[in-house]
Motif scaffolding. Structure first.
Motif, PDB file in Angstrom:
ATOM      1  N   ILE A  73     -26.447 -66.935  62.702  1.00  0.00           N
ATOM      2  CA  ILE A  73     -26.370 -67.461  64.068  1.00  0.00           C
ATOM      3  C   ILE A  73     -26.829 -68.917  64.143  1.00  0.00           C
ATOM      4  CG2 ILE A  73     -28.671 -66.702  64.805  1.00  0.00           C
ATOM      5  CD1 ILE A  73     -25.572 -66.365  67.005  1.00  0.00           C
ATOM      6  N   THR A  74     -27.518 -69.390  63.112  1.00  0.00           N
ATOM      7  CA  THR A  74     -27.906 -70.806  63.142  1.00  0.00           C
ATOM      8  C   THR A  74     -26.781 -71.713  62.637  1.00  0.00           C
ATOM      9  OG1 THR A  74     -28.911 -70.855  60.933  1.00  0.00           O
ATOM     10  CG2 THR A  74     -30.328 -70.190  62.764  1.00  0.00           C
ATOM     11  N   ILE A  91     -27.986 -68.877  74.205  1.00  0.00           N
ATOM     12  CA  ILE A  91     -28.032 -68.949  72.746  1.00  0.00           C
ATOM     13  C   ILE A  91     -27.429 -70.255  72.229  1.00  0.00           C
ATOM     14  CG2 ILE A  91     -25.815 -67.785  72.305  1.00  0.00           C
ATOM     15  CD1 ILE A  91     -28.978 -67.050  70.313  1.00  0.00           C
ATOM     16  N   GLU A 112     -34.026 -61.015  64.392  1.00  0.00           N
ATOM     17  CA  GLU A 112     -33.060 -60.020  63.928  1.00  0.00           C
ATOM     18  C   GLU A 112     -33.334 -59.631  62.481  1.00  0.00           C
ATOM     19  OE1 GLU A 112     -29.527 -58.110  62.476  1.00  0.00           O
ATOM     20  OE2 GLU A 112     -30.203 -60.055  61.767  1.00  0.00           O
ATOM     21  N   THR A 113     -33.660 -60.602  61.665  1.00  0.00           N
ATOM     22  CA  THR A 113     -33.930 -60.308  60.263  1.00  0.00           C
ATOM     23  C   THR A 113     -35.139 -59.389  60.124  1.00  0.00           C
ATOM     24  OG1 THR A 113     -33.014 -62.463  59.679  1.00  0.00           O
ATOM     25  CG2 THR A 113     -34.332 -61.351  58.006  1.00  0.00           C
ATOM     26  N   TYR A 170     -34.838 -51.604  62.572  1.00  0.00           N
ATOM     27  CA  TYR A 170     -34.469 -51.730  63.976  1.00  0.00           C
ATOM     28  C   TYR A 170     -33.185 -52.536  64.127  1.00  0.00           C
ATOM     29  CZ  TYR A 170     -38.904 -49.833  65.663  1.00  0.00           C
ATOM     30  OH  TYR A 170     -39.951 -49.007  65.948  1.00  0.00           O
ATOM     31  N   GLN A 171     -32.640 -52.477  65.354  1.00  0.00           N
ATOM     32  CA  GLN A 171     -31.470 -53.287  65.690  1.00  0.00           C
ATOM     33  C   GLN A 171     -31.834 -54.207  66.840  1.00  0.00           C
ATOM     34  OE1 GLN A 171     -27.329 -52.477  65.440  1.00  0.00           O
ATOM     35  NE2 GLN A 171     -28.325 -53.337  63.657  1.00  0.00           N
ATOM     36  N   LEU A 172     -31.146 -55.333  66.913  1.00  0.00           N
ATOM     37  CA  LEU A 172     -31.425 -56.279  67.980  1.00  0.00           C
ATOM     38  C   LEU A 172     -30.315 -56.252  69.021  1.00  0.00           C
ATOM     39  CD1 LEU A 172     -33.662 -58.538  68.416  1.00  0.00           C
ATOM     40  CD2 LEU A 172     -31.849 -60.130  67.860  1.00  0.00           C
ATOM     41  N   MET A 173     -30.703 -56.142  70.279  1.00  0.00           N
ATOM     42  CA  MET A 173     -29.725 -56.301  71.355  1.00  0.00           C
ATOM     43  C   MET A 173     -29.967 -57.669  71.982  1.00  0.00           C
ATOM     44  SD  MET A 173     -29.389 -52.516  73.035  1.00  0.00           S
ATOM     45  CE  MET A 173     -31.038 -52.311  73.640  1.00  0.00           C
ATOM     46  N   LEU A 174     -28.895 -58.431  72.112  1.00  0.00           N
ATOM     47  CA  LEU A 174     -29.019 -59.804  72.607  1.00  0.00           C
ATOM     48  C   LEU A 174     -28.496 -59.920  74.023  1.00  0.00           C
ATOM     49  CD1 LEU A 174     -29.571 -62.856  71.874  1.00  0.00           C
ATOM     50  CD2 LEU A 174     -27.140 -62.982  71.350  1.00  0.00           C
ATOM     51  N   SER A 175     -29.272 -60.562  74.897  1.00  0.00           N
ATOM     52  CA  SER A 175     -28.830 -60.787  76.269  1.00  0.00           C
ATOM     53  C   SER A 175     -29.085 -62.231  76.691  1.00  0.00           C
ATOM     54  CB  SER A 175     -29.584 -59.862  77.223  1.00  0.00           C
ATOM     55  OG  SER A 175     -29.175 -58.528  77.040  1.00  0.00           O
ATOM     56  N   PRO A 215     -31.029 -69.915  68.543  1.00  0.00           N
ATOM     57  CA  PRO A 215     -30.470 -69.261  67.362  1.00  0.00           C
ATOM     58  C   PRO A 215     -31.511 -69.018  66.275  1.00  0.00           C
ATOM     59  CG  PRO A 215     -28.947 -70.915  68.146  1.00  0.00           C
ATOM     60  CD  PRO A 215     -30.205 -71.055  68.968  1.00  0.00           C
ATOM     61  N   SER A 216     -32.392 -69.974  66.072  1.00  0.00           N
ATOM     62  CA  SER A 216     -33.415 -69.787  65.038  1.00  0.00           C
ATOM     63  C   SER A 216     -34.331 -68.629  65.390  1.00  0.00           C
ATOM     64  CB  SER A 216     -34.248 -71.059  64.879  1.00  0.00           C
ATOM     65  OG  SER A 216     -33.438 -72.121  64.434  1.00  0.00           O
ATOM     66  N   GLU A 229     -21.091 -62.005  74.611  1.00  0.00           N
ATOM     67  CA  GLU A 229     -22.151 -61.319  75.350  1.00  0.00           C
ATOM     68  C   GLU A 229     -21.871 -61.378  76.844  1.00  0.00           C
ATOM     69  OE1 GLU A 229     -25.804 -60.327  77.279  1.00  0.00           O
ATOM     70  OE2 GLU A 229     -24.938 -62.329  77.339  1.00  0.00           O
ATOM     71  N   ALA A 280     -33.568 -66.114  67.268  1.00  0.00           N
ATOM     72  CA  ALA A 280     -32.793 -64.878  67.142  1.00  0.00           C
ATOM     73  C   ALA A 280     -32.652 -64.473  65.680  1.00  0.00           C
ATOM     74  CB  ALA A 280     -31.408 -65.062  67.777  1.00  0.00           C
ATOM     75  N   LEU A 281     -32.425 -65.450  64.813  1.00  0.00           N
ATOM     76  CA  LEU A 281     -32.309 -65.133  63.387  1.00  0.00           C
ATOM     77  C   LEU A 281     -33.594 -64.522  62.860  1.00  0.00           C
ATOM     78  CD1 LEU A 281     -30.928 -65.202  60.640  1.00  0.00           C
ATOM     79  CD2 LEU A 281     -31.715 -67.558  60.359  1.00  0.00           C
ATOM     80  N   ASN A 336     -25.998 -46.630  65.473  1.00  0.00           N
ATOM     81  CA  ASN A 336     -26.726 -46.927  66.691  1.00  0.00           C
ATOM     82  C   ASN A 336     -25.826 -46.814  67.912  1.00  0.00           C
ATOM     83  OD1 ASN A 336     -29.567 -47.468  66.378  1.00  0.00           O
ATOM     84  ND2 ASN A 336     -28.954 -49.090  64.962  1.00  0.00           N
ATOM     85  N   MET A 395     -34.381 -49.880  68.807  1.00  0.00           N
ATOM     86  CA  MET A 395     -33.709 -51.072  69.289  1.00  0.00           C
ATOM     87  C   MET A 395     -34.712 -51.993  69.965  1.00  0.00           C
ATOM     88  SD  MET A 395     -30.233 -50.097  69.508  1.00  0.00           S
ATOM     89  CE  MET A 395     -29.358 -49.012  70.608  1.00  0.00           C
ATOM     90  N   PRO A 452     -23.235 -69.410  67.810  1.00  0.00           N
ATOM     91  CA  PRO A 452     -23.834 -69.210  69.129  1.00  0.00           C
ATOM     92  C   PRO A 452     -22.808 -69.222  70.254  1.00  0.00           C
ATOM     93  CG  PRO A 452     -25.212 -70.672  67.855  1.00  0.00           C
ATOM     94  CD  PRO A 452     -23.959 -70.436  67.044  1.00  0.00           C
ATOM     95  N   HIS A 485     -26.867 -60.006  61.451  1.00  0.00           N
ATOM     96  CA  HIS A 485     -26.620 -61.109  60.509  1.00  0.00           C
ATOM     97  C   HIS A 485     -26.229 -60.589  59.134  1.00  0.00           C
ATOM     98  CE1 HIS A 485     -29.132 -63.523  63.235  1.00  0.00           C
ATOM     99  NE2 HIS A 485     -28.429 -64.513  62.768  1.00  0.00           N
ATOM    100  N   VAL A 527     -34.179 -55.761  61.371  1.00  0.00           N
ATOM    101  CA  VAL A 527     -33.412 -54.997  60.394  1.00  0.00           C
ATOM    102  C   VAL A 527     -34.305 -54.582  59.224  1.00  0.00           C
ATOM    103  CG1 VAL A 527     -31.576 -55.177  58.664  1.00  0.00           C
ATOM    104  CG2 VAL A 527     -31.158 -55.919  61.010  1.00  0.00           C
ATOM    105  N   LEU A 529     -24.541 -56.151  73.970  1.00  0.00           N
ATOM    106  CA  LEU A 529     -24.179 -56.675  72.661  1.00  0.00           C
ATOM    107  C   LEU A 529     -25.308 -56.443  71.662  1.00  0.00           C
ATOM    108  CD1 LEU A 529     -21.745 -58.449  71.569  1.00  0.00           C
ATOM    109  CD2 LEU A 529     -23.391 -60.311  71.559  1.00  0.00           C
ATOM    110  N   MET A 530     -24.965 -55.895  70.517  1.00  0.00           N
ATOM    111  CA  MET A 530     -25.933 -55.804  69.427  1.00  0.00           C
ATOM    112  C   MET A 530     -25.576 -56.865  68.400  1.00  0.00           C
ATOM    113  SD  MET A 530     -26.664 -51.733  69.038  1.00  0.00           S
ATOM    114  CE  MET A 530     -25.050 -51.196  68.548  1.00  0.00           C
ATOM    115  N   LEU A 531     -26.550 -57.658  68.015  1.00  0.00           N
ATOM    116  CA  LEU A 531     -26.296 -58.783  67.117  1.00  0.00           C
ATOM    117  C   LEU A 531     -26.835 -58.504  65.719  1.00  0.00           C
ATOM    118  CD1 LEU A 531     -25.438 -61.844  66.879  1.00  0.00           C
ATOM    119  CD2 LEU A 531     -27.847 -62.358  67.289  1.00  0.00           C
TER     120      LEU A 531
END
Lengths: 337, 337
Positions: free
Chosen positions: B78-79, A78, A91-92, A99-104, A84-85, B91, A87-88, B123, A70, B84, B105, A95, B101-103
């Motif tokens: 997310i874009t 966000i 995250e891409t 892996y996984q993304l946790m967003l805060s 957002p860009s 979140e 994060a995209l 996960n 993670m 968002p 796409h 994955v 939160l796990m995000l």
DNA sequence: CTGAAAGCGCTTACAG
DNA sequence: CTGAAAGCGCTTACAG
């Protein structure tokens, strides 16, 4: 292929092993493939796992192996269209690498950022990407040791030079805007300075200023630090205080829209009387009428590279030797400059 | 207060227990407070934990307790400015309730959505929020059993009526736009229909149509399903095929901008000759010049409520009895209708 | 190639 | 009130 078991119960390795009459160890090895296993046994185990809908429990695996898959991403907000860009991209890439993304959200508070970093760590994050908050006194350096040295990489905002960072070359952004204004023959360019507590805005201003200085000019620097500032108030002030302004470099798309609004209201021709350049965060500059000439930042690429940087660090145990990456930006032609 | 240990090693319960000369069980109980512990012992344990910078390992806790504190959110992209806000609301609520939160796409692919749901489950996600992808043939119902029945709630896009959903009342959106057009005296209203494979666009069209029908009118329905469609092409077609169009309801902010661009190019006065209403996803309608009259959707609220819905479900073990919540939207006055 | 055992860090019945 | 023990699901030295 038989259809997987439908019960609520998630099959465990033990279930698979029992179904095949082998030990849990053998089942584990058959599935992981890391250790040689009798081919026939292996096939049997894999078939059973498939049939039972077995999915390894990553929590257990992480606990055992002492590392999770993670990555945490802390953003100020966000809904700020910069993120957002990022994060995209992150995250891409995450994955793609399993892996996984946790967003805060830090809500632009460095204190919340610090406690979120700890929370991410507790939840097993193996690395953290952070776009630092602009309010508060804490720095990632303050919480870095509290998260026991898991990899941290700054994105977009470079708060400290003692941690790696992936960001946009903001001096270049300033230079590109200034050069365009000069090429148009503007002699009284102004810049909306954004939040000067953020290094990126200081650097952008510096780049803008340096090009103009070389041409013997000095920009008008207009405060636009209020997060609610949409650029219209700043533009009003520019018009009042310095009516001769013939070019405005806005700190964001939002501020560029506000500037346009004010100029239109005052029936000032764009770009003939006043040229406008924005910084494209929302991908909308090109859609506006007139299309706003804008600096394009490679934000998705930043997210992607930062995520890759942190994952490499996790895997190898040490950070790459290139802790600061500044990506170039580009000027997108529009109708306002 | 002594400063926490600086070493790389994360203190565990065992370390704390040893430092206090108590058993791990007692240390656990002292810290959790669920079971009575000798006050003096308790104080000693808490002090030691603080001093050592002890932080419980949530992975271990989740493994033991069979439930984690993670919520998965799957968005198409997310874009896309709709999401968002949803992510922020979700979140913030998650953190407020001690969750993370796990995000993920789906990139608008229902197949990726399905595999991401499984990944989230592996996960440790205790629940999933999903804005379903518009491409592909899978539905959350197909992967619901593969994730062993952890709570799933749809957000924004309602793909199936057999799972709970928090969304916007899109018929209302259509009605509000149509009513405004009628109030202005428009007689040939058009609608950019968006992606009609999404229920939300069908509902919006239905609401729009129903109000007009009551006034004896029939809207012009213009295709705008291409995700690259910014509204300008659709507007061109409207002008060519039905020159008498006097009102356009665009499917998004982006499409509204494209419509405006086309109208300006054709020197058509807005709103006098053609009125325009958008759906505000980016919060920019008000910043444009002219400000775009727009439908405002309570997206952050949707994220917040959906997250709360799922957490309640996790806690109580059963979903609330109100599986479909449609929040009202509002018409934000602008200068285009 | 395979199994029994230990252990990741935690919680909680069970027995004092 | 406290401790020893079991166990969540997994992986991996260790000994066959």
């Amino acid at each position: 292929m038989s259809s997987p078991d439908n019960s609520r119960h998630q099959a465990t390795l033990k279930d698979v092993a029992r179904a095949c009459g082998v030990s849990v160890s053998t089942a584990s090895r058959a599935l992981s493939g890391k250790t040689p296993v009798e081919p026939a046994t292996r096939a049997r185990v894999c078939a059973a796992a498939e049939a039972m809908g077995y999915r390894p429990n990553f929590l257990a695996r992480s606990l055992k192996e002492g590392n999770s898959r993670m990555i945490g991403l802390i953003v100020p907000d966000i809904t700020n269209p910069v993120f957002p860009s990022v994060a995209l991209g992150a995250e891409t890439e995450a994955v793609r690498q399993g892996y996984q993304l946790m967003l805060s959200h830090s809500h632009e508070s460095s204190a919340q950022e610090a406690s979120l970093a700890l929370l991410l760590r507790q939840n097993g994050a193996a690395g953290i990407l952070v776009a630092t908050a602009c309010r508060g006194t804490q720095s990632p350096l303050d919480w870095q040791q509290a998260i026991r040295g898991i990899p941290v990489c700054q994105v977009v905002r470079r708060q400290t030079s003692r941690l790696p960072c992936l960001c946009v070359d903001q001096e270049m952004a300033g230079r590109l805007a200034a050069e365009r204004f000069l090429a148009r023959g503007c002699r009284r360019p102004a810049i909306l300075a954004g939040d000067q507590s953020l290094r990126l805005h200081r650097e952008r201003l510096h780049g803008f200023r340096s090009v103009l200085a070389a041409a013997g000019l000095n920009p008008i620097v207009q405060d636009s630090s209020d997060p609610e500032e949409d650029g219209s108030r700043a533009a009003e002030q520019l018009l009042q205080l310095a009516g001769q302004t013939d070019a405005v470099f806005a700190a964001s798309d939002m501020q560029a829209l506000g500037v346009m609004r004010t100029l239109v209201q005052h029936r000032i021709a764009v770009p003939e009387q006043v040229a406008v350049i924005g910084v494209d965060n929302m991908g909308i500059s090109a859609l506006c009428t007139p299309a706003i000439t804008s600096i394009r930042q490679p934000l998705q690429e930043i997210g992607r590279l930062a995520c890759r940087y942190v994952i490499d660090w996790i895997r190898t145990g040490h950070p790459s030797d290139d802790p600061l990456v500044c990506l170039p930006c580009t000027l997108m032609d529009g109708e306002t400059a």
